[in-house]
Design a protein around this motif. Structure first.
Motif, PDB file in Angstrom:
ATOM      1  N   PRO A  15       0.816  -1.239   0.000  1.00 51.04           N
ATOM      2  CA  PRO A  15       0.000   0.000   0.000  1.00 51.04           C
ATOM      3  C   PRO A  15       0.838   1.273   0.000  1.00 51.04           C
ATOM      4  O   PRO A  15       0.441   2.277  -0.599  1.00 51.04           O
ATOM      5  CB  PRO A  15      -0.817  -0.124   1.297  1.00 51.04           C
ATOM      6  CG  PRO A  15      -0.855  -1.585   1.594  1.00 51.04           C
ATOM      7  CD  PRO A  15       0.486  -2.098   1.146  1.00 51.04           C
ATOM      8  N   ARG A  73       2.203   8.405   1.638  1.00 51.03           N
ATOM      9  CA  ARG A  73       1.919   7.504   2.748  1.00 51.03           C
ATOM     10  C   ARG A  73       3.200   7.134   3.484  1.00 51.03           C
ATOM     11  O   ARG A  73       4.278   7.066   2.886  1.00 51.03           O
ATOM     12  CB  ARG A  73       1.249   6.224   2.235  1.00 51.03           C
ATOM     13  CG  ARG A  73      -0.104   6.462   1.579  1.00 51.03           C
ATOM     14  CD  ARG A  73      -0.672   5.178   0.995  1.00 51.03           C
ATOM     15  NE  ARG A  73      -2.024   5.378   0.479  1.00 51.03           N
ATOM     16  CZ  ARG A  73      -2.763   4.418  -0.062  1.00 51.03           C
ATOM     17  NH1 ARG A  73      -2.280   3.188  -0.162  1.00 51.03           N
ATOM     18  NH2 ARG A  73      -3.977   4.676  -0.495  1.00 51.03           N
ATOM     19  N   TRP A  90      -2.642  -4.082   4.571  1.00 43.18           N
ATOM     20  CA  TRP A  90      -3.523  -2.917   4.442  1.00 43.18           C
ATOM     21  C   TRP A  90      -3.626  -2.107   5.733  1.00 43.18           C
ATOM     22  O   TRP A  90      -4.209  -1.030   5.742  1.00 43.18           O
ATOM     23  CB  TRP A  90      -4.909  -3.359   3.986  1.00 43.18           C
ATOM     24  CG  TRP A  90      -5.538  -4.432   4.834  1.00 43.18           C
ATOM     25  CD1 TRP A  90      -6.313  -4.256   5.945  1.00 43.18           C
ATOM     26  CD2 TRP A  90      -5.426  -5.843   4.632  1.00 43.18           C
ATOM     27  NE1 TRP A  90      -6.698  -5.456   6.460  1.00 43.18           N
ATOM     28  CE2 TRP A  90      -6.175  -6.454   5.674  1.00 43.18           C
ATOM     29  CE3 TRP A  90      -4.781  -6.652   3.686  1.00 43.18           C
ATOM     30  CZ2 TRP A  90      -6.280  -7.848   5.788  1.00 43.18           C
ATOM     31  CZ3 TRP A  90      -4.893  -8.033   3.816  1.00 43.18           C
ATOM     32  CH2 TRP A  90      -5.639  -8.605   4.848  1.00 43.18           C
ATOM     33  N   THR A  91      -3.050  -2.626   6.824  1.00 41.35           N
ATOM     34  CA  THR A  91      -3.028  -1.847   8.069  1.00 41.35           C
ATOM     35  C   THR A  91      -1.684  -1.157   8.303  1.00 41.35           C
ATOM     36  O   THR A  91      -1.539  -0.412   9.272  1.00 41.35           O
ATOM     37  CB  THR A  91      -3.320  -2.750   9.281  1.00 41.35           C
ATOM     38  OG1 THR A  91      -2.239  -3.697   9.456  1.00 41.35           O
ATOM     39  CG2 THR A  91      -4.623  -3.512   9.091  1.00 41.35           C
ATOM     40  N   TRP A 139       0.018   1.306   6.942  1.00 34.56           N
ATOM     41  CA  TRP A 139       0.280   2.602   6.320  1.00 34.56           C
ATOM     42  C   TRP A 139      -0.678   3.636   6.910  1.00 34.56           C
ATOM     43  O   TRP A 139      -1.710   3.300   7.482  1.00 34.56           O
ATOM     44  CB  TRP A 139       0.088   2.542   4.798  1.00 34.56           C
ATOM     45  CG  TRP A 139      -1.337   2.371   4.361  1.00 34.56           C
ATOM     46  CD1 TRP A 139      -2.022   1.203   4.221  1.00 34.56           C
ATOM     47  CD2 TRP A 139      -2.269   3.414   4.015  1.00 34.56           C
ATOM     48  NE1 TRP A 139      -3.321   1.440   3.815  1.00 34.56           N
ATOM     49  CE2 TRP A 139      -3.499   2.795   3.679  1.00 34.56           C
ATOM     50  CE3 TRP A 139      -2.184   4.805   3.959  1.00 34.56           C
ATOM     51  CZ2 TRP A 139      -4.614   3.511   3.293  1.00 34.56           C
ATOM     52  CZ3 TRP A 139      -3.303   5.533   3.581  1.00 34.56           C
ATOM     53  CH2 TRP A 139      -4.495   4.887   3.237  1.00 34.56           C
TER      54      TRP A 139
END
Length: 469
Positions: A25, A33, A408-409, A411
């Motif tokens: 991500p 990010r 998916w966690t 960033w």
């Protein structure tokens, strides 16, 4: 030599692949990010370091050139956010490669060394600090330092002593904290090695003398370097009360990491109930049940003097260094059954008041624990029975599950809210006032948005003032 080079390339390549997967991500938007699970929200530390990378002429008290110089070069090439992400992400394959080399030196098998490498590189400690503390994330230098130290004790040749000097500089100049950890644990590493090998004759003692002389010379150079910042030491000294916030609890090593997709939510609630908020990142030192059980198996094989496994001779050394690191990671004092006990951090803080986060000794606990686990995995596999090998596979898979993270966690946007990101999409010359007072967390918003978002200045009041426009 070629075989070892191929092994090292393979484990480094595997670590790179895993890094790309967990950082996917971030790699999609590397300039927008930051890597890491935001377990304590948007903190100023990453942005402070980015600003330092953009202006690498730092004071002597803060300069950590082995990290800061490559960081400054990456920031110049890729921009502040992407450059910062790269210096963090590179630490994962480098840590895996360093831990693999140390595992092979301890005579672990290729498979066990690979297990050690990946468990160390993607440990909860490393992932937690990679989200906020780029210098602490440079964990690759600690195993290289111990490798150089113990190899020099084996044979104090000029080449090995030179490698030890370079490794000492690298661990100390990459991160002041990791250099502090290495310095404090060196007596334990030297003493345990000498005690285990004291029957080997006169030569190891001679090697120990040469190694001690080299380390004393490096220590003198370090003191001279630090002396340049002596006038600033009072300014960076922390209150003693901070030690209780940023030291590990003994049970921190048994609690699942907050970033875990399985037990993370329960662990977070546990820490909140314990009143831990500000120092939550420091408490992410979980070892996992798989690592603990494999380490216990290694200790049992050492007690049984298993002759089939040369690496069991290292178990007492690893256990002593790991125990010393664990004790140093705890708070300075604690009352047990009404008796006040004093711990090493109380003495160490008196000598070096600029260090307050003693939970960071957890990096050495992690390294020793995974090395012991590697010995345990090797011993189970070499037993040869179907039950033992099944247990080995089950414990390795358990460790993989305990250390697993959801990409998916890992960033968060460098800007505080979606509204800030929306402002950047407006056509020029739109400018916006953020009704947030200037502080360490908010100060980065202006330069991250190229001054298109402004903050409340002193004397402006707040956005509820009728005459604010």
């Amino acid at each position: 030599m070629r075989s070892q080079g191929a092994e090292l390339a393979a484990i480094t390549g595997l670590a790179v692949l895993i890094t790309l997967m967990v950082a996917a991500p971030v790699l999609r938007h590397p300039s927008e990010r930051l890597f890491g699970n935001p377990i304590v929200g948007r903190h100023h530390d990453p942005f402070t370091v980015m600003a330092q990378f953009e202006r690498p002429a730092l004071s002597a008290a803060r300069l950590q050139p082995v990290t800061d110089v490559p960081g400054a070069l990456l920031v110049r090439a890729w921009g502040p956010v992407a450059g910062y992400n790269w210096i963090v992400l590179l630490s994962f394959p480098l840590s895996a490669a360093a831990a693999y080399l140390l595992g092979r030196y301890l005579t672990l098998s290729r498979a066990a060394s690979a297990f050690v490498a990946l468990a160390y590189a993607f440990s909860p400690f490393h992932l937690a600090h990679a989200a906020y503390h780029v210098h602490i994330a440079q964990t690759q230098w600690l195993p290289l330092y111990l490798l150089a130290l113990w190899r020099s004790l084996d044979e104090a040749s000029p080449t090995r002593l030179g490698a030890l000097a370079v490794a000492t500089l690298a661990v100390g100049l990459s991160s002041l904290y990791l250099g502090f950890v290495a310095a404090v644990l060196t007596p334990a590493a030297l003493g345990a090695y000498w005690f285990v090998n004291r029957r080997s004759g006169w030569y190891p003692s001679l090697s120990a003398g040469a190694v001690a002389a080299t380390l004393l010379l490096m220590a003198a150079a370090g003191v001279t370097y630090a002396g340049q910042a002596a006038g600033e030491s009072a300014a960076v000294a922390f209150p003693r009360s901070d030690l209780f916030l940023y030291s590990a609890r003994w049970w921190s090593y048994l609690v699942p990491p907050v970033a875990s997709p399985v037990g993370g939510s329960a662990a977070h609630m546990l820490w909140l109930d314990a009143g831990v908020r500000e120092g939550l990142v420091e408490q992410q030192v979980s070892l996992g049940l798989g690592i603990v059980v494999l380490g216990a198996i290694a200790v049992s094989r050492r007690v049984a003097r298993d002759p089939r496994l040369p690496s069991v001779e290292w178990v007492p050394i690893l256990a002593v260094v790991g125990a010393a690191a664990l004790v140093c990671s705890l708070s300075p004092e604690r009352s047990v059954f009404g008796i006040q006990t004093v711990r090493p951090s109380a003495l160490l803080f008196g000598l070096a008041p600029m260090f307050r986060s003693y939970a960071r000794f957890g990096v050495a606990v992690q390294l020793m624990a995974v090395l012991l686990a590697g010995v345990g995995a090797d011993s189970l596999w070499r037993t040869g029975t179907r039950t033992a090998r099944a247990a080995c596979v089950a414990l390795v898979l358990l460790t993989a599950a305990e250390y697993a993270v959801a990409p998916w966690t890992l960033w968060r946007d460098v800007l505080p809210t979606a509204a800030h990101r929306w402002v950047l999409g407006l056509p020029e010359p739109a400018r916006v006032l953020d009704c947030t007072p200037r502080n360490q967390e908010s100060a980065s918003v202006e330069w991250l948005t190229a001054r298109r978002v402004g903050l409340l200045e002193d004397g402006m009041g707040d956005c509820g003032e009728p005459g604010l426009p």
